[in-house]
Design a protein around this motif. Structure first.
Motif, mmCIF file in Angstrom:
data_model
loop_
_atom_site.group_PDB
_atom_site.id
_atom_site.type_symbol
_atom_site.label_atom_id
_atom_site.label_comp_id
_atom_site.label_asym_id
_atom_site.label_seq_id
_atom_site.Cartn_x
_atom_site.Cartn_y
_atom_site.Cartn_z
ATOM 1 N N LEU A 72 0.836 -1.191 0.000
ATOM 2 C CA LEU A 72 0.000 0.000 0.000
ATOM 3 C C LEU A 72 0.872 1.243 0.000
ATOM 4 N N THR A 73 0.406 2.260 -0.683
ATOM 5 C CA THR A 73 1.102 3.542 -0.582
ATOM 6 C C THR A 73 0.834 4.120 0.803
ATOM 7 N N ASP A 74 1.637 5.077 1.200
ATOM 8 C CA ASP A 74 1.432 5.717 2.495
ATOM 9 C C ASP A 74 0.061 6.386 2.541
ATOM 10 N N HIS A 75 -0.369 6.953 1.430
ATOM 11 C CA HIS A 75 -1.685 7.598 1.366
ATOM 12 C C HIS A 75 -2.806 6.568 1.579
ATOM 13 N N GLN A 76 -2.722 5.422 0.912
ATOM 14 C CA GLN A 76 -3.733 4.379 1.081
ATOM 15 C C GLN A 76 -3.756 3.868 2.519
ATOM 16 N N PHE A 77 -2.590 3.646 3.098
ATOM 17 C CA PHE A 77 -2.503 3.169 4.474
ATOM 18 C C PHE A 77 -3.132 4.185 5.427
ATOM 19 N N GLY A 78 -2.880 5.466 5.187
ATOM 20 C CA GLY A 78 -3.407 6.522 6.033
ATOM 21 C C GLY A 78 -4.915 6.651 5.976
ATOM 22 N N ARG A 79 -5.537 6.143 4.918
ATOM 23 C CA ARG A 79 -6.997 6.190 4.780
ATOM 24 C C ARG A 79 -7.685 5.010 5.470
ATOM 25 N N MET A 80 -6.906 4.125 6.075
ATOM 26 C CA MET A 80 -7.465 2.982 6.786
ATOM 27 C C MET A 80 -8.326 3.475 7.949
ATOM 28 N N GLU A 81 -9.449 2.816 8.156
ATOM 29 C CA GLU A 81 -10.292 3.133 9.304
ATOM 30 C C GLU A 81 -10.023 2.105 10.394
ATOM 31 N N VAL A 82 -9.730 2.588 11.593
ATOM 32 C CA VAL A 82 -9.425 1.729 12.730
ATOM 33 C C VAL A 82 -10.427 2.050 13.834
ATOM 34 N N PHE A 83 -11.045 1.024 14.376
ATOM 35 C CA PHE A 83 -12.012 1.208 15.454
ATOM 36 C C PHE A 83 -11.601 0.365 16.653
ATOM 37 N N ASN A 84 -11.580 0.985 17.812
ATOM 38 C CA ASN A 84 -11.414 0.291 19.088
ATOM 39 C C ASN A 84 -12.767 0.350 19.760
ATOM 40 N N GLY A 85 -13.504 -0.754 19.694
ATOM 41 C CA GLY A 85 -14.901 -0.712 20.097
ATOM 42 C C GLY A 85 -15.635 0.137 19.074
ATOM 43 N N LYS A 86 -16.363 1.131 19.522
ATOM 44 C CA LYS A 86 -17.068 2.015 18.591
ATOM 45 C C LYS A 86 -16.311 3.317 18.363
ATOM 46 N N LYS A 87 -15.182 3.459 19.057
ATOM 47 C CA LYS A 87 -14.394 4.679 18.937
ATOM 48 C C LYS A 87 -13.387 4.554 17.794
ATOM 49 N N ARG A 88 -13.394 5.531 16.912
ATOM 50 C CA ARG A 88 -12.450 5.536 15.798
ATOM 51 C C ARG A 88 -11.125 6.128 16.258
ATOM 52 N N THR A 89 -10.037 5.470 15.856
ATOM 53 C CA THR A 89 -8.700 5.967 16.161
ATOM 54 C C THR A 89 -7.912 6.076 14.861
ATOM 55 N N SER A 90 -6.802 6.747 14.916
ATOM 56 C CA SER A 90 -5.960 6.924 13.737
ATOM 57 C C SER A 90 -5.126 5.672 13.498
ATOM 58 N N PRO A 91 -4.850 5.375 12.220
ATOM 59 C CA PRO A 91 -3.941 4.255 11.945
ATOM 60 C C PRO A 91 -2.525 4.632 12.366
ATOM 61 N N GLU A 92 -1.684 3.622 12.465
ATOM 62 C CA GLU A 92 -0.289 3.848 12.805
ATOM 63 C C GLU A 92 0.345 4.744 11.750
ATOM 64 N N GLY A 93 1.213 5.620 12.176
ATOM 65 C CA GLY A 93 1.922 6.472 11.227
ATOM 66 C C GLY A 93 3.247 5.854 10.839
ATOM 67 N N LYS A 94 3.841 6.395 9.784
ATOM 68 C CA LYS A 94 5.150 5.880 9.413
ATOM 69 C C LYS A 94 6.146 6.267 10.494
ATOM 70 N N PRO A 95 7.186 5.476 10.669
ATOM 71 C CA PRO A 95 8.144 5.763 11.720
ATOM 72 C C PRO A 95 8.827 7.113 11.508
ATOM 73 N N LYS A 96 9.171 7.757 12.611
ATOM 74 C CA LYS A 96 9.847 9.058 12.520
ATOM 75 C C LYS A 96 11.223 8.906 11.890
ATOM 76 N N GLN A 97 11.853 7.760 12.127
ATOM 77 C CA GLN A 97 13.156 7.476 11.547
ATOM 78 C C GLN A 97 13.148 6.045 11.053
ATOM 79 N N ILE A 98 13.610 5.848 9.840
ATOM 80 C CA ILE A 98 13.669 4.501 9.289
ATOM 81 C C ILE A 98 14.839 3.778 9.933
#
Length: 101
Positions: A72-98
């Motif tokens: 997946l491109t970073d843009h596609q990954f960032g559009r992922m929807e993540v739910f913890n229970g009914k609460k939406r959270t952000s997907p993991e971001g790319k690491p600050k340093q590779i």
């Protein structure tokens, strides 16, 4: 670019459990992070880098079970929807340093 590894591996015998554990540890050693049980992801800076990790995973595939790789491109990954229970959270971001090995 993100490489997503998803797998279903048998754990019905001691030998299969060992193969599962070995495969999972190799993913972690290659810098993959667990998104969910049996779903791991790694950020790669380029398509060439993703191809390198694809080759590394192919070398350590267990003898049984199923492994799928998705790119997946970073843009596609960032559009992922993540739910913890009914609460939406952000997907993991790319690491600050590779990480470099």
């Amino acid at each position: 670019m993100w490489v997503i590894a998803m797998f279903d591996l048998p754990v019905d015998t001691g030998e299969n459990r060992k193969a599962y554990t070995t495969f999972r540890k190799k993913l972690l050693n290659e810098g993959f992070m667990m998104l969910q049980f049996s779903v791991y992801a790694r950020f790669c800076s380029s398509h060439d880098s993703a191809s390198t990790y694809r080759a590394r995973i192919k070398k350590v595939l267990p003898p049984n079970g199923q492994v799928r790789l998705i790119y997946l491109t970073d843009h596609q990954f960032g559009r992922m929807e993540v739910f913890n229970g009914k609460k939406r959270t952000s997907p993991e971001g790319k690491p600050k340093q590779i990480m470099l090995f």
